[in-house]
Structure formats: structure tokens, C-alpha cells
Design an enzyme around this catalytic site. Structure first.
Site, PDB file in Angstrom:
ATOM      1  CD  GLU A 202      -7.249   2.534   1.827  1.00  0.00           C
ATOM      2  OE1 GLU A 202      -7.079   3.716   2.198  1.00  0.00           O
ATOM      3  OE2 GLU A 202      -8.031   2.208   0.914  1.00  0.00           O
TER       4      GLU A 202
ATOM      5  CE  LYS B 103      -3.126   2.840   2.740  1.00  0.00           C
ATOM      6  NZ  LYS B 103      -3.827   3.069   4.017  1.00  0.00           N
TER       7      LYS B 103
ATOM      8  CD  GLU C 154      -6.142   8.590  10.356  1.00  0.00           C
ATOM      9  OE1 GLU C 154      -5.532   7.521  10.504  1.00  0.00           O
ATOM     10  OE2 GLU C 154      -6.490   9.024   9.234  1.00  0.00           O
TER      11      GLU C 154
ATOM     12  CD  GLU D 221     -10.775   7.508  -1.326  1.00  0.00           C
ATOM     13  OE1 GLU D 221     -10.010   7.618  -0.345  1.00  0.00           O
ATOM     14  OE2 GLU D 221     -11.006   6.422  -1.897  1.00  0.00           O
TER      15      GLU D 221
END
Length: 412
Positions: free
Chosen positions: A259, A173, A218, A394
Site C-alpha cells: 500500500e 488500491k 501528511e 483502523e
């Protein structure tokens, strides 16, 4: 590298005050410091001292500077709560090589937590925060948008190249980002953007440090004594017009679950050495925001070594949520394919106190303001199953947060 006052002790006083209304409304000028969520948190202004640093050792250097600075303060704290006493607002660059990591010690901090409101002042003049004369908040006027260093077309090609390399087994990733410039008729006031983001995203942490303004969902790290916690976000979906339950669709997505697992695993691997115990959820939940929804996992640990917030940040940054996995391979790919300096986008941002406690989020949904120009950023986690066109959409959905706040007015 640093600007600090004379070696003589500085007096700091924290005292309770009556409720002063919305914290963000107190900010008197266009150099605001903020970490506010759901009306609670900290705002600050003025500058007593500043640390700046660059390189892999920037977290350790900032921690050492902060310990040295706070050791010679004369502090009177009537409340003894998290965020009272001496506080520094922090913002670190994503990459080691980038300049601009900073700790700022404000002259005045106003905070609210669990029904308590306080003011902390360095050699304060005793004037309540709500009575200070403030510059009116300015809107930037009409906006137009220009390409940043990483255009949409180049971003699409970078994602396609990353997917090809992942399918060949080079790595699992990488989080790739691109930028967009918003140019206004007048100089941009960070308080206008900050208020708009806080209005549209009240459950996010609305932050402002040295011209970097955003609202992040976050939480990279919270340290409260021997307890450390984090909120990991990875895996994203945005509303469509087909009436589909996007939360259920996100939970059922193997690509997004994979992910997300990379992000949780990377945080756990770097945090576990500091902990006697680390609790991880068995599966993520859905965090629904105004523009997108994310897979979310809350992590909690008990510290074994008394590591400060900044020491912990040095260990965990960057997680796979904004870097990738394996970390070294992902960072190399990011530098090669993005070919831009992210600055403090996707770096840790928040506050730290004299005990080494505090909160650091990941600087997402943000813009770096410079006069009439705002540089907006958005990124996506790329795995072998990613589709370049979907990732472009996105990223555009994530840019909506800052674009709305720059363009719109705040009511309510």
C-alpha cells in the site's frame, strides 16, 4: 465566485515582534486560520479577500487569482522569510465536482519560524497581536454521535466489495472513507478543537480554514524556491494490548508495504515531470503518533520549471494515499461505493505566499464544523489483501484524534 477589495493598491506590512507566546492562543474569534506544528507556523484572522472555485480547473484558477491579487499589493517586508509578506490560507475539495475550494487572505497573520516572530497586517492599526481583545474559547458541552452519510455497516460492505474487485484485477488500491457526526449542546468553537489537536499531536500540522479543522501528519507538498518536498504516509497500525512491537510488525507487513509503495510511486510519477532531480528513500520509516503509527517516506526534488505550489498541487492531487491506483479507476470506485461528498476531507490544505512558495498538507484527522455539528472523517487504503473488519477498526482508531479533542480539555 470571489470576493475581493477595490482595484486600488493595498498596503501590506510585515515586521518583527517580540515573542507573543503560543500562536493558537492569539486567535481572537471563532473564524480561525491556522497552520501550526511544534509551536511554529502561521495563524491568521480577519478577511481581506477570498477565492472560491469548483471543478478540475480550481487549482489553476486559484493560482491565477492569487497572482493577480498579489501583483497589485504595496508590500513592505522587514524579514523576507517563508511565510512573511502576503499569505493566503488554502483548502481544496477532494473531488473536482465538490464545491467549497477556497483561498482566504487574512487581514492579520502572526508567524514564527526558526526563532523569528512576526506580524503581517493589511493597512494595520499597529496594535500588537497579543494585545487584541479576544472572544473566550467555548467548549461545546456534552456530545452525542450520529451516523453520517456513510455508516460503519455500509463502510464494511464497501470495503468488502472493493476487495472483491481488486482480487478480480480491476485496480490495485482505493482509499475508502466514512463519516461520523458529533452533535454538541452549544455551537462548536473551532479554536477549542484546534487547541486539543495541537496538544495531543504536536508533531502534526494543526490547521483551520473556513470551518475545516484538523491535525495532519501528511505533508502533500512544500515548495521553497526551486526545492519541493513531501511526506508520504500509507500503511497503518494501532496499539494493542499484547506487548507486540507494532513498528516492527508494520515494517514486516507485506500488505502495508505494498500500500505504501503505491502511494510513493503515484507521487513520484506526477511530480517527476516538474523536477530535474527527485530523491526517493529506499524504504519507509515509522511515524508514531498518539493513536496510530504509519509507514512514512520523505521525498525531495529540485524543480525544473518554476511551477508554483498550487500548480504542483494540481498535478499530484489526489495521490494514491487518499485516492488510489490507477487513479481514474480508483476515483470512479470511490464515488460509486462511498456515495457521499467528502468535501475538503483528504484535499490539500495549508498556505501559499506571493512567491508561489508554501506548504500544503492532506486534510486528514479532521472535522467540518457547522454550528453545533462536527462532521468527522476517517479513511483507509484498501488493497486486495485487506480485511473489512480490520479496516473498520483502523478507521475507528483514526477517529480517536478528533473525538478526544472534541470531548476533552487541554492542559499544559
Amino acid at each position: 465566485m470571489t470576493v475581493a477589495p477595490s482595484p486600488s493598491p493595498l498596503r501590506v506590512r510585515t515586521r518583527a515582534v517580540e515573542d507573543v507566546g503560543r500562536l493558537l492562543d492569539l486567535l481572537p474569534d471563532d473564524r480561525p486560520l491556522s497552520w501550526v506544528r511544534d509551536g511554529e507556523g502561521l495563524v491568521g484572522w480577519g478577511e481581506v479577500a477570498r477565492f472560491t472555485g469548483t471543478g478540475a480547473g480550481r487549482f489553476a484558477e486559484a493560482d491565477s487569482w492569487w497572482r493577480s491579487f498579489t501583483a497589485r499589493l504595496d508590500v513592505r517586508d522587514d524579514l523576507q522569510l517563508p511565510g512573511t509578506g502576503a499569505v493566503a490560507f488554502a483548502s481544496f475539495t477532494f473531488a473536482d465536482r465538490s464545491p467549497g475550494s477556497v483561498l482566504i487572505v487574512p487581514r492579520v497573520v502572526v508567524g514564527r519560524r526558526d526563532g523569528h516572530t512576526w506580524i503581517t497586517e493589511f493597512a494595520g492599526d499597529g496594535v500588537p497581536a497579543a494585545m487584541r481583545r479576544a472572544m473566550p474559547v467555548r467548549a461545546g458541552g456534552a456530545l452525542h454521535y450520529d451516523d453520517g452519510d456513510m455508516t460503519v455497516a455500509r463502510y464494511r460492505r464497501a470495503v468488502a466489495e472493493a476487495v472483491t474487485r481488486m482480487q478480480a484485477g480491476e485496480l490495485d488500491k482505493a482509499a475508502l472513507a466514512h463519516d461520523l457526526l458529533a452533535v454538541a449542546d452549544e455551537p462548536l468553537d473551532p479554536r477549542f478543537l484546534l487547541a486539543g489537536l495541537a496538544h495531543h499531536y504536536p508533531t502534526c500540522w494543526a490547521y483551520s480554514v473556513d470551518g475545516l479543522v484538523g491535525a495532519t501528519p501528511e505533508l502533500l507538498l512544500r515548495r521553497d524556491g526551486d526545492v519541493v518536498s513531501s511526506r508520504v504516509l500509507a500503511g497503518t497500525i494501532w496499539p494493542g494490548n499484547d506487548g507486540v512491537d507494532i513498528g516492527a510488525e508494520l515494517m514486516a507487513s507485506a500488505k502495508d508495504q505494498r500500500e505504501h509503495a503505491f502511494a510513493v510511486d503515484s507521487l513520484a510519477a506526477t511530480l517527476r515531470p516538474h523536477c530535474t532531480r527527485l530523491d526517493l528513500p529506499t524504504e519507509p520509516t515509522i511515524l508514531a503518533l498518539h493513536n496510530v503509527s504509519h509507514l512514512s517516506s520523505d521525498v525531495r526534488g529540485e524543480l525544473r520549471d518554476g511551477a508554483s505550489l498550487l500548480t504542483l498541487a494540481a498535478s499530484v492531487h489526489p495521490t494514491a494515499a487518499v485516492g488510489g491506483t490507477p487513479r481514474a479507476a480508483a476515483l470512479k470506485m470511490i464515488a460509486e461505493l462511498e456515495r457521499m461528498d467528502r468535501g475538503r476531507y483528504a484535499g490539500p490544505v495549508g498556505w501559499v505566499d506571493a512567491e508561489g512558495d508554501g506548504e500544503l498538507g492532506i486534510a486528514l484527522r479532521c472535522a467540518q464544523l457547522d454550528g453545533n455539528t462536527a462532521r468527522l472523517f476517517a479513511g483507509c487504503g484498501i488493497v486486495a489483501e485487506s480485511d473489512p473488519d480490520t479496516e473498520v477498526r483502523e478507521a475507528a482508531a483514526k477517529l480517536v484524534a478528533v473525538r478526544e479533542a472534541l470531548e476533552g480539555s487541554v492542559t499544559g
